[in-house]
Structures are given as C-alpha cells and as structure tokens.
Write an enzyme that holds these catalytic residues in place. Structure first.
Site, short mmCIF file in Angstrom:
data_model
loop_
_atom_site.label_atom_id
_atom_site.label_comp_id
_atom_site.label_asym_id
_atom_site.label_seq_id
_atom_site.Cartn_x
_atom_site.Cartn_y
_atom_site.Cartn_z
N ARG A 196 0.80 -1.28 0.11
CA ARG A 196 0.11 0.15 0.00
C ARG A 196 0.91 1.39 0.11
O ARG A 196 2.03 1.29 0.34
CB ARG A 196 -0.91 0.06 1.12
N GLU B 163 -1.07 9.83 8.61
CA GLU B 163 0.21 9.25 9.05
C GLU B 163 0.22 8.99 10.51
O GLU B 163 0.08 10.10 11.31
CB GLU B 163 1.49 9.53 8.23
N HIS B 164 0.31 7.87 10.98
CA HIS B 164 0.54 7.75 12.65
C HIS B 164 -0.85 7.95 13.27
O HIS B 164 -0.92 8.60 14.53
CB HIS B 164 1.83 8.43 12.84
N ASP C 46 -3.46 5.92 12.75
CA ASP C 46 -4.38 4.69 12.73
C ASP C 46 -4.26 4.02 14.30
O ASP C 46 -5.32 3.48 14.84
CB ASP C 46 -4.16 3.67 11.75
N GLY D 161 10.92 -4.09 3.36
CA GLY D 161 11.29 -3.16 4.26
C GLY D 161 11.46 -1.76 3.70
O GLY D 161 12.17 -0.81 4.18
N GLY E 94 8.97 0.53 3.18
CA GLY E 94 7.84 1.46 3.75
C GLY E 94 6.46 1.31 2.97
O GLY E 94 5.78 2.20 2.87
N SER F 254 5.16 -4.08 3.09
CA SER F 254 5.64 -5.48 2.40
C SER F 254 5.44 -6.58 3.74
O SER F 254 5.03 -7.64 3.25
CB SER F 254 7.21 -5.72 2.16
N ASP G 296 -2.28 -1.01 7.30
CA ASP G 296 -1.28 -1.91 6.25
C ASP G 296 -2.27 -3.06 5.89
O ASP G 296 -2.49 -3.37 4.80
CB ASP G 296 -0.07 -2.06 6.48
N TYR H 101 8.96 3.91 16.53
CA TYR H 101 7.89 3.52 16.23
C TYR H 101 7.00 3.31 17.74
O TYR H 101 5.88 3.90 18.14
CB TYR H 101 7.44 2.54 15.29
C1 GLA Z 1 3.30 1.46 9.46
C2 GLA Z 1 2.36 0.88 10.45
C3 GLA Z 1 0.97 1.34 10.18
C4 GLA Z 1 0.94 2.92 10.56
C5 GLA Z 1 1.91 3.78 9.77
C6 GLA Z 1 2.22 5.14 10.15
O1 GLA Z 1 3.15 1.18 8.32
O2 GLA Z 1 2.29 -0.51 10.19
O3 GLA Z 1 0.04 0.72 11.04
O4 GLA Z 1 0.94 3.18 11.96
O5 GLA Z 1 3.15 2.93 10.01
O6 GLA Z 1 0.95 5.59 9.59
#
Ligand code: GLA
Length: 384
Positions: A26, A32-33, A35, A120, A122, A125, A170, A220
């Site tokens: 995806r 972003e950040h 979810d 890996g 982003g 995967s 994701d 994270y």
């Molecule tokens: C990674 C995590 C997702 C989300 C993004 C940031 O991809 O797997 O759940 O938190 O970072 O938006």
C-alpha cells in the site's frame, strides 16, 4: 509473477502448487501515525504484490522458500508455532499461530514466496506477506475469514511475532484495497469509504529513497507510547477524541514533546478528512497543500522523517505546480522508505527524470520511482 512462483514451486517440490495467492502493498496518501490513535487514514493498495505458491504436505513441517532473500525456512506447526529464524518467517509463523488460536487446524505446507515489493521499503511488505499467508490458509482450510477479523489476525501476528505494535492500516488496505479507489478508513469503527481516484490527468508516484534508518521500529513504539500519554492527560480514549483547543488548554500538564506528538495526530486527522473531501471535489490544489502540511507536521512535530525524505519533498516543492507536481509527502512509518507524490499525468516522465537526477545529486543515493494505480485487495489466483 504467479506463473514464475508456480514454476519455481514445481522445481523445488516436484509437483505444481494447488494454490497461488497474491496480496498487494500500500501507499498512504495522507493520515500518518493516526491509525493507532483510532483516527483516519487514506491509503490505497498498489500494483506491487507478495505472491505465494503453496500446497499442503504430509509432513509436520512447513517449508518456505523466499525468492527475495534466497533463504529457506523450516519449522513445525505442532503442537504450536514458535518464533524463529530467519526474521521474515515470523510474519508467516504469526499468521499460522493466529489461525490456530482461532481454533482452525492448519496442516503443514510447502510454499514459494515471490515479491515485487521492496522488502522493508515502507510499502507494507510485511503486512502484504501476512495477508498473503492468511489468504493461502483460507484456501487450504476452506474457511474464509471475515475481512476485519482477517486484518486483526494479521495485525496480531505483527505485534506478537515481529514485536512491532503497528496499527491496522496496512493489513486492512492489503485486504480491502479496491481498484481505482483510495480508502478513507475510520480506524475506530473500521468502516471504509471508497474515494474514487479515476481522474486520468492525475498520477500517483512513489519515490523510494532506498534508505532505511535502523531506528524505525524502536521509535515507532515510542511514538505510540507518547500518544497514549497525551490521551491519558486529556482524559480521552484516544487522540481521535481530542481537539487542538483541548490540547492547548492542557499544554501545561504535559512535556513539550508529548504536546507536539499529539498536535501532529490531531491535526493530521483533520487534514485526512479534508483531503478525502478535496479529492472527491477534484480540488487538487487543496490536496497538494494538505500533503505538504502533513509532511511538515511529521518532520517537525512527530519527528519521523529523515534528511532523504525531506530532500525528496523539497525537490518536489521546487518543481512545484508549474512543473506538474500537485503535492508530496513521506508515506508510511518514516525514517526512510518512500515518499508519495500526486502529479499531473502529462508531466510524469519529465518529473520522474527531474526527481531522479536531483535526488542522486543531493544525496549520492539512487531513488527508485514508479507510478501505481489503486489496486484490488488480496485474492486467490489459483486453487486446486
Ligand atoms: C506503519 C504501520 C501502520 C501505520 C504507519 C504510520 O506502516 O504498520 O499501522 O501506523 O506506520 O502511519
């Protein structure tokens, strides 16, 4: 890819596979950040996949061959699956364990794993691998999971077997992706609103910085913990329930870093809802501004960007609207990986060359740039 995986399977295991499945990666357009804060995200599945060719075997052991790493993993499924080496096999082990916890009997199997997703990089995967395995197991057990239950099972695999406390975006996108649509996902109610991305004049470009900073996973978890702290101070279930006014009123009760993390999340939720509306209204200038604002917030308040991602966004801003760029931002967890840009289709080739040359000049690293239409979610390509 499916044919290649099936041929390789036949070469490795001496007979054709009974199942071939695919799950997409995806790219997140915005949100972003958010979810894991019960908020909103606007991702789309992309035309890059994990493909697995597989078949049950009469042994007690699973054998997995990864084309990407050239490694073979072997492990037992009875009495239960354990974590182990190589590292990537944990995504598979975790999903099998999830099926077992749901009371489903999983037979041992052989599989070949092919990928057109940078490992890996982003673009989710690992989620695509989890979802592909879950899809394969659905085929093999003959039991289809409810899509939300399936996404949660895959997310749990990542939490328990890979040790990453990820959100739901994701796995959800890899399962529910829809051709020609981004998905506005409400991560609390887990409902999705498809947002059409059918305008032929607009193209989604993905720019892989080819950089991955080591910090990504530990940082994270720290970000997630800070958000939980902020929610506790604000006395809300999750930051989704807070407003910037509430945050400002409580500013004196939290460390400055907690304040900034929360400011990103609360403002990003708002930007995501606005961006979905702007796409629906074809107000591309507004979408572009929201993407740049999202990047600045991730860079300054959330501090998950890195010099390479900032460089891509600066180059894109330099090319600007006059050169056909609508907007650009980092995408995914951060600390390397990919940026996403919306561009005018007529300028795609010129923009790709411009971004490529400028990025290499400024960083000494070669980027990989490709476009993708929004793709459909995971599916079984071949059974029996
Ligand atoms: C990674 C995590 C997702 C989300 C993004 C940031 O991809 O797997 O759940 O938190 O970072 O938006």
């Amino acid at each position: 890819m499916a044919n290649r995986a099936a041929e390789l399977f036949a070469r490795c295991f001496g007979h054709p596979p009974r199942w071939v499945v695919a799950a997409p990666g995806r790219v997140n357009l915005i949100g972003e950040h958010t979810d894991y804060n019960d908020g909103f995200v606007l991702p789309m599945a992309i035309e890059r996949h994990i493909v697995i060719a597989g078949d049950t075997n009469a042994k007690r052991e699973v054998t997995l061959h990864s084309v990407t790493t050239g490694e073979t993993a072997r492990f037992s499924v009875q009495p239960k699956v354990e974590r182990g080496e190589p590292g990537w096999s944990n995504y598979v082990r975790g999903v099998i364990a999830g099926f077992q916890q749901h009371g489903k009997k999983v037979a041992a199997f052989d599989a070949v794993i092919e990928s057109s997703l940078p490992y890996g990089g982003g673009l989710a995967s690992s989620a695509a691998l989890e979802v592909a395995v879950a899809t394969l197991l659905e085929g093999m057990t003959g039991q289809t999971l409810d899509p939300i239950e399936k996404a949660l099972l895959c997310q749990q695999a990542e939490h328990d077997f890979a040790g990453v406390p990820c959100g739901i975006m994701d796995q959800f996108t890899s399962i529910l992706g829809r051709e020609d649509h981004a998905l506005l996902l409400d991560c609390r109610s887990r409902t999705t609103t498809p947002v059409a991305m059918t305008n032929p004049d607009v193209t989604v470009l993905i720019i892989n910085t080819n950089i991955r900073h080591k910090l990504a996973e530990s940082e994270y978890a720290k970000r997630r913990a800070r958000c939980e702290t902020a929610a506790r101070v604000l006395k809300v279930t999750a930051l989704r329930d807070a407003t910037l006014e509430m945050l400002d009123a409580a500013r004196g009760q939290m460390e400055p870093v907690v304040y900034r993390r929360a400011r990103h999340v609360i403002s990003e939720d708002e930007r995501t809802l606005q961006a979905a509306r702007a796409i629906q209204a074809s107000d591309w200038a507004a979408v572009g501004q929201l993407m740049y604002a999202s990047h600045a917030s991730l860079r300054d308040d959330y501090e998950v960007s890195c010099p390479e991602l900032d460089t891509v966004v600066e180059i894109a801003q330099g090319i600007g609207e006059a050169g056909g760029i609508i907007g650009c931002r980092m995408t995914g967890g951060g600390f390397g990986g990919c940026a996403v840009s919306l561009v005018k289709t007529e300028a795609v080739q010129r923009i790709m060359r411009g971004l490529d040359a400028a990025y290499e000049r400024k960083t000494g690293t070669q980027a990989r740039i490709f476009s993708s239409r929004p793709a459909a979610g995971a599916c079984i390509l071949k059974s029996n």
